[in-house]
Each structure stands twice: as structure tokens, then as C-alpha cells.
Design a protein around this motif. Structure first.
Motif, PDB file in Angstrom:
ATOM      1  N   ALA A  95       0.725  -1.233   0.106  1.00 31.25           N
ATOM      2  CA  ALA A  95      -0.053  -0.191   0.097  1.00 31.25           C
ATOM      3  C   ALA A  95       0.806   1.189   0.137  1.00 31.25           C
ATOM      4  N   MET A  96       2.142   1.201   0.645  1.00 32.89           N
ATOM      5  CA  MET A  96       2.725   2.352   0.921  1.00 32.89           C
ATOM      6  C   MET A  96       3.497   3.115  -0.370  1.00 32.89           C
ATOM      7  N   GLN A  97       4.217   2.085  -1.127  1.00 35.15           N
ATOM      8  CA  GLN A  97       4.911   2.636  -2.152  1.00 35.15           C
ATOM      9  C   GLN A  97       6.012   3.385  -1.709  1.00 35.15           C
ATOM     10  N   LEU A  98       6.940   3.172  -0.980  1.00 34.87           N
ATOM     11  CA  LEU A  98       7.726   3.954  -0.330  1.00 34.87           C
ATOM     12  C   LEU A  98       8.767   4.415  -1.161  1.00 34.87           C
ATOM     13  N   THR A  99       9.575   5.412  -1.256  1.00 35.83           N
ATOM     14  CA  THR A  99      10.788   5.785  -1.943  1.00 35.83           C
ATOM     15  C   THR A  99      11.878   5.152  -1.117  1.00 35.83           C
ATOM     16  N   ASP A 100      12.858   5.198  -1.810  1.00 34.18           N
ATOM     17  CA  ASP A 100      14.175   4.612  -1.098  1.00 34.18           C
ATOM     18  C   ASP A 100      14.510   5.295   0.119  1.00 34.18           C
ATOM     19  N   ALA A 101      14.227   6.763   0.139  1.00 35.48           N
ATOM     20  CA  ALA A 101      14.831   7.561   1.080  1.00 35.48           C
ATOM     21  C   ALA A 101      13.644   7.436   2.283  1.00 35.48           C
ATOM     22  N   GLU A 102      12.352   7.177   1.994  1.00 41.05           N
ATOM     23  CA  GLU A 102      11.419   7.058   2.895  1.00 41.05           C
ATOM     24  C   GLU A 102      11.342   5.600   3.639  1.00 41.05           C
ATOM     25  N   SER A 103      11.827   4.655   2.894  1.00 39.72           N
ATOM     26  CA  SER A 103      11.660   3.042   3.464  1.00 39.72           C
ATOM     27  C   SER A 103      12.613   3.132   4.924  1.00 39.72           C
ATOM     28  N   GLN A 104      13.681   3.133   5.058  1.00 37.08           N
ATOM     29  CA  GLN A 104      14.303   2.826   6.266  1.00 37.08           C
ATOM     30  C   GLN A 104      13.767   3.699   7.512  1.00 37.08           C
ATOM     31  N   PRO A 105      13.673   4.856   7.242  1.00 34.47           N
ATOM     32  CA  PRO A 105      12.989   5.540   8.466  1.00 34.47           C
ATOM     33  C   PRO A 105      11.605   5.279   8.713  1.00 34.47           C
ATOM     34  N   PHE A 106      10.729   4.957   7.717  1.00 32.78           N
ATOM     35  CA  PHE A 106       9.222   4.359   7.728  1.00 32.78           C
ATOM     36  C   PHE A 106       9.409   3.032   8.666  1.00 32.78           C
ATOM     37  N   TRP A 107      10.336   2.146   8.165  1.00 36.97           N
ATOM     38  CA  TRP A 107      10.102   0.746   8.566  1.00 36.97           C
ATOM     39  C   TRP A 107      10.734   0.666  10.334  1.00 36.97           C
TER      40      TRP A 107
END
Length: 129
Positions: free
Chosen positions: A19-31
Motif C-alpha cells: 500500500a505504501m509504495q515508499l521511496t528509497d529515502a522513506e523506506s528505512q525511517p518508515f520501517w
């Protein structure tokens, strides 16, 4: 219960990722924050499990007083869960655009609604004696 929780946890994470379709920059902080958020929810959800077990243990001889206690505890669980959601929505907005933070919370709510529907189908209505 723990085995079921682990299965749900894995399936939930996959659904959130899709659902989220995170960018590379968003991925680590999000998870990282996602894992923290799940950790905060875990003890709250333990309270719901305890309420369900208490209901099951008392179902055959449920008094008005016990029914009141169970429902009061359920409302406290809901309040505590909402408090965690409010707190973490603010944190997710600090690392994601507001739209993506809202999308995450909406995805969480949809998954929670599916789980709640499954529980509702399995748990009988209160019958006091």
C-alpha cells in the motif's frame, strides 16, 4: 495465539509495504518507526486478548457485574489504542508527507477492521444469567 499473531504480523507488513509504495529515502525511517509502533501496540493488544479470555472463562455464568467489567475494560483498551495511534500519526508525519502518513493509518485501520470482523464472527454476544 502467538503463532496467529506472527502470521498476522507478516501478512500485515506485506500489505502495508504494498500500500505504501515508499521511496528509497522513506523506506528505512518508515520501517524503523513502523516496528516501534507495532511494539507499542503489542501490550495494548494483549489487553484485548485478556478481555476475550476473561469473557470466554466467564461466558457460562456471566453476571451483569462481570459484563459491565468486561465492557469497561474493552473501552479502556480502545482508548489506549487510540492514544497510541494519535501519538504515532504525529511521528509518521515527521518522516513522511501527511498524505502518506494518513495512507498508512488508513491501511492500519482497514487491516484492524478485518481482524475485528473476524473476531466479531467468532465471539458470541453476551448473555447474562
Amino acid at each position: 495465539i502467538e503463532m496467529t499473531r506472527e502470521v498476522i504480523k507478516a501478512e500485515k507488513k506485506a500489505a502495508v509495504a504494498e500500500a505504501m509504495q515508499l521511496t528509497d529515502a522513506e523506506s528505512q525511517p518508515f520501517w524503523d518507526l513502523y516496528n516501534e509502533y507495532q511494539g507499542k501496540q503489542y501490550p495494548v493488544h494483549n489487553k484485548r486478548i485478556a478481555i476475550i479470555k476473561d469473557f470466554a472463562d466467564n461466558y457460562e455464568n456471566l453476571t451483569d457485574e462481570k459484563a459491565d467489567e468486561l465492557w469497561t475494560n474493552y473501552m479502556k483498551f480502545q482508548q489506549e489504542l487510540l492514544k497510541v495511534k494519535i501519538s504515532y500519526y504525529k511521528k509518521f508525519k515527521k518522516i513522511l508527507p501527511a498524505g502518506k502518513a494518513a495512507l498508512f493509518m488508513q491501511t492500519e485501520n482497514k487491516i484492524e477492521a478485518l481482524i475485528n470482523a473476524s473476531l466479531a464472527a467468532e465471539i458470541p454476544l453476551i448473555e447474562t444469567r
